[in-house]
Design a protein around this motif. Sequence first.
Motif, mmCIF file in Angstrom:
data_model
loop_
_atom_site.group_PDB
_atom_site.id
_atom_site.type_symbol
_atom_site.label_atom_id
_atom_site.label_comp_id
_atom_site.label_asym_id
_atom_site.label_seq_id
_atom_site.Cartn_x
_atom_site.Cartn_y
_atom_site.Cartn_z
ATOM 1 N N LEU A 12 -86.644 -9.110 5.823
ATOM 2 C CA LEU A 12 -86.741 -7.604 6.531
ATOM 3 C C LEU A 12 -87.819 -6.865 5.787
ATOM 4 N N SER A 13 -88.243 -5.768 6.172
ATOM 5 C CA SER A 13 -89.249 -4.995 5.652
ATOM 6 C C SER A 13 -88.461 -3.832 4.604
ATOM 7 N N LEU A 14 -87.803 -4.505 3.697
ATOM 8 C CA LEU A 14 -87.420 -3.434 2.835
ATOM 9 C C LEU A 14 -88.417 -2.687 1.602
ATOM 10 N N GLY A 15 -88.321 -1.335 1.737
ATOM 11 C CA GLY A 15 -89.075 -0.651 0.561
ATOM 12 C C GLY A 15 -88.189 -0.756 -0.718
ATOM 13 N N ASN A 16 -86.815 -0.747 -0.438
ATOM 14 C CA ASN A 16 -85.899 -0.448 -1.808
ATOM 15 C C ASN A 16 -84.671 -1.472 -1.628
ATOM 16 N N LEU A 17 -84.630 -2.512 -2.635
ATOM 17 C CA LEU A 17 -83.514 -3.427 -2.572
ATOM 18 C C LEU A 17 -82.701 -3.103 -3.705
ATOM 19 N N ASP A 18 -81.655 -2.997 -3.922
ATOM 20 C CA ASP A 18 -80.808 -2.688 -5.178
ATOM 21 C C ASP A 18 -79.536 -3.299 -5.152
ATOM 22 N N LEU A 19 -79.313 -4.583 -5.819
ATOM 23 C CA LEU A 19 -78.248 -5.214 -5.733
ATOM 24 C C LEU A 19 -77.662 -5.577 -7.132
ATOM 25 N N SER A 20 -77.797 -4.437 -8.100
ATOM 26 C CA SER A 20 -77.721 -4.391 -9.603
ATOM 27 C C SER A 20 -76.052 -4.351 -9.727
ATOM 28 N N HIS A 21 -75.768 -4.811 -11.027
ATOM 29 C CA HIS A 21 -74.395 -4.457 -11.295
ATOM 30 C C HIS A 21 -73.352 -5.299 -10.417
ATOM 31 N N ASN A 22 -73.460 -6.364 -10.064
ATOM 32 C CA ASN A 22 -72.579 -7.241 -9.313
ATOM 33 C C ASN A 22 -72.353 -8.695 -10.187
ATOM 34 N N PHE A 23 -71.899 -9.657 -9.143
ATOM 35 C CA PHE A 23 -71.640 -10.914 -9.850
ATOM 36 C C PHE A 23 -72.427 -12.113 -9.110
ATOM 37 N N ILE A 24 -73.786 -11.549 -8.803
ATOM 38 C CA ILE A 24 -74.291 -12.480 -7.839
ATOM 39 C C ILE A 24 -74.940 -13.780 -8.808
ATOM 40 N N THR A 25 -74.742 -14.822 -8.207
ATOM 41 C CA THR A 25 -75.270 -15.952 -8.752
ATOM 42 C C THR A 25 -76.389 -16.575 -8.008
ATOM 43 N N GLY A 26 -76.855 -17.868 -8.561
ATOM 44 C CA GLY A 26 -77.828 -18.631 -7.930
ATOM 45 C C GLY A 26 -79.086 -18.169 -8.517
ATOM 46 N N ASP A 27 -80.341 -18.691 -7.861
ATOM 47 C CA ASP A 27 -81.618 -18.303 -8.228
ATOM 48 C C ASP A 27 -82.089 -17.133 -7.426
ATOM 49 N N ILE A 28 -83.074 -16.630 -7.789
ATOM 50 C CA ILE A 28 -84.040 -15.611 -7.162
ATOM 51 C C ILE A 28 -84.864 -16.384 -6.046
ATOM 52 N N PRO A 29 -84.451 -16.226 -4.848
ATOM 53 C CA PRO A 29 -85.247 -16.823 -3.632
ATOM 54 C C PRO A 29 -86.980 -16.398 -3.560
ATOM 55 N N SER A 30 -87.453 -17.550 -3.556
ATOM 56 C CA SER A 30 -88.913 -17.357 -3.630
ATOM 57 C C SER A 30 -89.352 -17.027 -2.202
ATOM 58 N N GLU A 31 -88.436 -16.577 -1.323
ATOM 59 C CA GLU A 31 -88.891 -16.024 0.008
ATOM 60 C C GLU A 31 -88.788 -14.434 -0.325
#
Length: 564
Positions: A65-84
């Motif tokens: 996506l062409s996101l200008g704002n991505l906020d996924l904070s304060h959750n329980f998201i796992t895994g690594d940060i995608p290089s994509e």
Amino acid sequence: MASNLLEGPIPQEIESLMSLRDFDLSHNKLSGPIPTQIGNLSDLISLILANNNLSGRIPLQICDLSLGNLDLSHNFITGDIPSELLNLSYSIKIDLSHNLLQGAIPSQFGSLTHLSILDLSWNNLTGMIPEFPFSVENLNLSINSLRGPIPDGLLHFAPETFAGNKDLCGSIQGFLPCPSSPTVNQERNSKVRHDLHVIIMVPSLLFFVSTSALVIFILFRQYRAQALKSDPSPTKNGDLFSIWNFDGKIAFEDIIKATGDFDMKYCIGTGGYGSVYRAVLPSGKIVALKKLHRLEAEQPTYDTSFRNEIQFLTEIRHKNIVKLHGFCLHNRCMFLIYEYMENGSLFYALSIDEESMELDWTKRVNIVKGVAHALSYMHHDCNPPIVHRDISSSNVLLNWKWEAFISDFGTARLLDPDSSNRTVIVGTYGYIAPEHSYSLVVTEKCDVYSFGVLTLEILMGKHPGELLSTLSSSSPSSVQNVMLNEILDPRLSPPRSRKMAGDIAFVAVIAFTCLRAKPKARPTMKLVSQEFLHIKSPISMPLHEMSLIELKNHKMFMCDESHR
């Protein structure tokens, strides 16, 4: 749809909203993974899913996506940060803080040339910090497991940017220097003659300097450990707070151990100021720890509020004001230690059906009385008077007996009799006195108004915003025939006894009196507190016969200039 009580997973059918541009589901109770179907929303420019219970990995489809704002904070998201994520080349803000992310920070972040905010704090990221060739304005990599040198291009950031990464090094205050010498760096950067002796000596010199630095570091750690070990501290088995203000280092070590170095499993709440943790101290005492996230605040006013709270709570004592046991002003982190409140905030108790059922009418009346007594103490027994400026259900805490305690004195202010007391507007929307919005002058009557809103909220089980708008309108005829029993919290059974019905009517009259438009027409909190000591029902009739207009116009208090 932010700040509601939405539960369950985000539906996959969200992909049908093909024209959606801004998607905000923050501050709810959503769970499950982030649906990959969000990647089909080609027009989406802002995705905010912060402060939920979302789990799983970050879907790769989001990266398209062409996101200008991505906020996924304060959750329980796992895994690594995608290089994509490098595909988000037009992003301005990326906030992945307060999750369970692992692995290294992708070096591809250097491709995000428009990024101004990058927050990866409070995860379990490992590896070295990559170079950031662009100029990110706000960076937060604190509370992770990063190691190695802090890149030269990031040395202008404050130490808090990297706090909580014990294996980082660099020329920043609070961090050990990296195991290399400036002389060696100069040698490495200068023009070296192509001579066999130089080729041999440089590695030798590097080895010597690195080994020397390592030995010095080990000796320093041993000396520091021995110094702490030999210090006869009573905090290990005694009362931590008896020396709290005299030895912050020992207190800090105890707190780190009690919270597992601020592990998320000890976290019981989050907010704009930071996070609250439940900690069991060596003495067995259970406390609440509020840790300040200064980088999240992005403004020095949060630091000022933190120190402001210390100033007030170390000087005032009242049975309905939360007790500050101690504090720590450590260069790694700053936190406050309070007595632990088993039932959390009043806002939480009123928001959850199961909790609200525990708050019967007797408890609710007592909560109103407790807050009134505390405000009376602040306004009339302290010299100079203290105005809280942010009385709301979020800042009233409940102990195991459901007794009320005023908390959060970060915006409190002393009233100076020789000053105009003009100040910027602070407080929670929906509780701020109307005159403060245009005069910017703070008085005790601002707290009185907020107390009136809070009192109605306790009776109704929800914020009375709509009711207040109707009552303050030029034609309140729409509530002319609305009876008191119609606005009471429907989750509770009507009061059975005549006395309790009279108490509720008394509380309602006080609430409406405190909400009068003119500040001088409102009672003082001292007068309210005194009235609560001897509750007398203002109207002797059933609740279903008491109209709101009659209660609003009831002449319980004859307020004038002398009551200011």
